[in-house]
Scaffold this active site. Structure first.
Site, short mmCIF file in Angstrom:
data_model
loop_
_atom_site.label_atom_id
_atom_site.label_comp_id
_atom_site.label_asym_id
_atom_site.label_seq_id
_atom_site.Cartn_x
_atom_site.Cartn_y
_atom_site.Cartn_z
N ALA A 255 0.80 -1.23 0.00
CA ALA A 255 0.00 0.00 0.00
C ALA A 255 0.84 1.28 0.00
O ALA A 255 0.26 2.37 0.11
CB ALA A 255 -1.00 0.03 1.15
N ALA A 256 2.16 1.17 -0.15
CA ALA A 256 2.97 2.40 -0.24
C ALA A 256 2.55 3.20 -1.49
O ALA A 256 2.41 4.43 -1.44
CB ALA A 256 4.45 2.06 -0.30
N GLY A 257 2.33 2.48 -2.59
CA GLY A 257 1.88 3.15 -3.82
C GLY A 257 0.50 3.77 -3.63
O GLY A 257 0.21 4.84 -4.18
O1 RIB Z 1 -1.82 -1.97 -3.17
C1 RIB Z 1 -1.99 -2.82 -2.08
C2 RIB Z 1 -3.25 -3.62 -2.23
O2 RIB Z 1 -3.10 -4.47 -3.34
C3 RIB Z 1 -3.55 -4.51 -1.07
O3 RIB Z 1 -4.30 -3.87 -0.07
C4 RIB Z 1 -4.27 -5.67 -1.73
O4 RIB Z 1 -5.65 -5.66 -1.49
C5 RIB Z 1 -3.97 -5.55 -3.20
O5 RIB Z 1 -5.08 -5.27 -3.92
#
Ligand code: RIB
Length: 313
Positions: A255-257
């Site tokens: 989830a950094a992106g």
């Molecule tokens: O970008 C991170 C996300 O990618 C996660 O939360 C997961 O659900 C995937 O979809």
């Protein structure tokens, strides 16, 4: 209803996360260190990231009428993300993401889309009041391409800034050339930019080549996130600007992106300046890797500003 700054059209999932020191090879079973469940999905994460970064946000998406859907809705409510157009499908399960995180904080993810792939153009049409009144719309590729394309076209018709985070990467850029024609700002990471352009991105020069190639498909602004190397943006194919990354210890890059994209959309919707928005987004992305899980790692505006004021990049 207050007019939103940012509307996210995207996925919402339950993340099932294992930590392991040894990634299993084909046919191998390994013992993991921990298991956790988080609220995730790129659409959900970017909506929460934008809200925590200070924007008024609405999400358009689809979850199931199951317990995973209930949990996602509760977290959106806690974070004050508008959910009038969060649909619930009674036949399908809420999407899930099976995530393996290693000791370096790097992840591999398998997604089962579930309800995310049932979000339709018709659903998007019903949300026209928020699409036409927002400043920025934020899209990713965990919903059907036809639905994302429809949302982009509607937003463009209302002069809304359309941002696409092309994640997860598609194998062939021809799958998204129609969509790219309706995108103002494209934000791939280096892997997505490499896959889309066929250019092996190893440094800022190769990233610049990829950005110029991507501009030919329509977007006037390309922002490529390069992890610890920073974020490179191009608004005129004659030159590029590299915004350095904040140095942090990576615990989990998941989830950094999303933190980056949500924060960028939030800042841009309120300030309008791209470079300041990228600097703000870089700080948000850096903070996100310092904590485990998707939703728990998305930073608040005050913490982003605090990092920006204490660390010089
Ligand atoms: O970008 C991170 C996300 O990618 C996660 O939360 C997961 O659900 C995937 O979809």
């Amino acid at each position: 209803m207050e007019k939103p700054d940012v509307v996210v059209v995207g996925s919402l999932s339950r993340d099932l996360v294992v930590h392991t020191s040894n990634r299993p090879r084909v046919g191998e079973t390994v013992i993991g260190n921990s298991f956790n469940m988080y609220v995730g999905g790129k659409g959900n994460n970017q909506a929460i990231a934008a809200t925590r970064a200070g924007a008024c946000v609405e999400i358009i998406g689809k979850i199931g009428q199951d317990s995973f859907g209930d949990i996602i809705l509760d977290v959106l409510k806690e974070n004050k993300v508008g959910h009038k157009y969060l649909f619930r499908d009674k036949n399908l399960n809420t999407g899930i993401a099976n995530i393996i995180v290693d000791d370096h904080g790097d992840n591999s993810i398998v997604i089962v889309p579930g309800t995310n792939h049932a979000l339709s153009s018709h659903d998007v049409d019903s949300a026209i009041e928020i699409i036409s009144s927002t400043k920025v719309i934020l899209l990713q590729l965990e919903i059907q391409l036809a639905t994302a394309l429809h949302a982009a076209k509607l937003a463009r018709n209302s002069n809304v800034t359309v941002i696409l985070n092309p994640a997860p990467a598609v194998e062939d850029i021809n799958q998204i050339t129609d969509l790219l024609k309706h995108i103002d700002i494209l934000i791939p990471n280096e892997i997505e930019a490499s896959v889309l352009t066929g250019i092996d991105i190893s440094d800022e020069k190769t990233a610049f080549q990829a950005a110029k190639k991507l501009m030919n498909y329509g977007p006037k602004t390309i922002v490529i996130t390069l992890g610890a190397k920073g974020a490179l943006y191009v608004i005129d194919s004659g030159e590029y600007t590299l915004i350095p990354a904040y140095a942090v210890k990576a615990i989990d890059t998941t989830a950094a992106g999303d933190a980056f994209c949500g924060a960028l959309a939030a800042h841009l919707s309120q300030d309008g300046n791209l470079e300041r928005a990228i600097k703000f987004a870089s700080a948000a992305g850096a903070l996100a890797v310092t904590k485990g899980g998707a939703e728990p790692s998305l930073p608040l505006k005050e913490d982003i500003l605090d990092l920006m004021s204490t660390k010089v990049v």
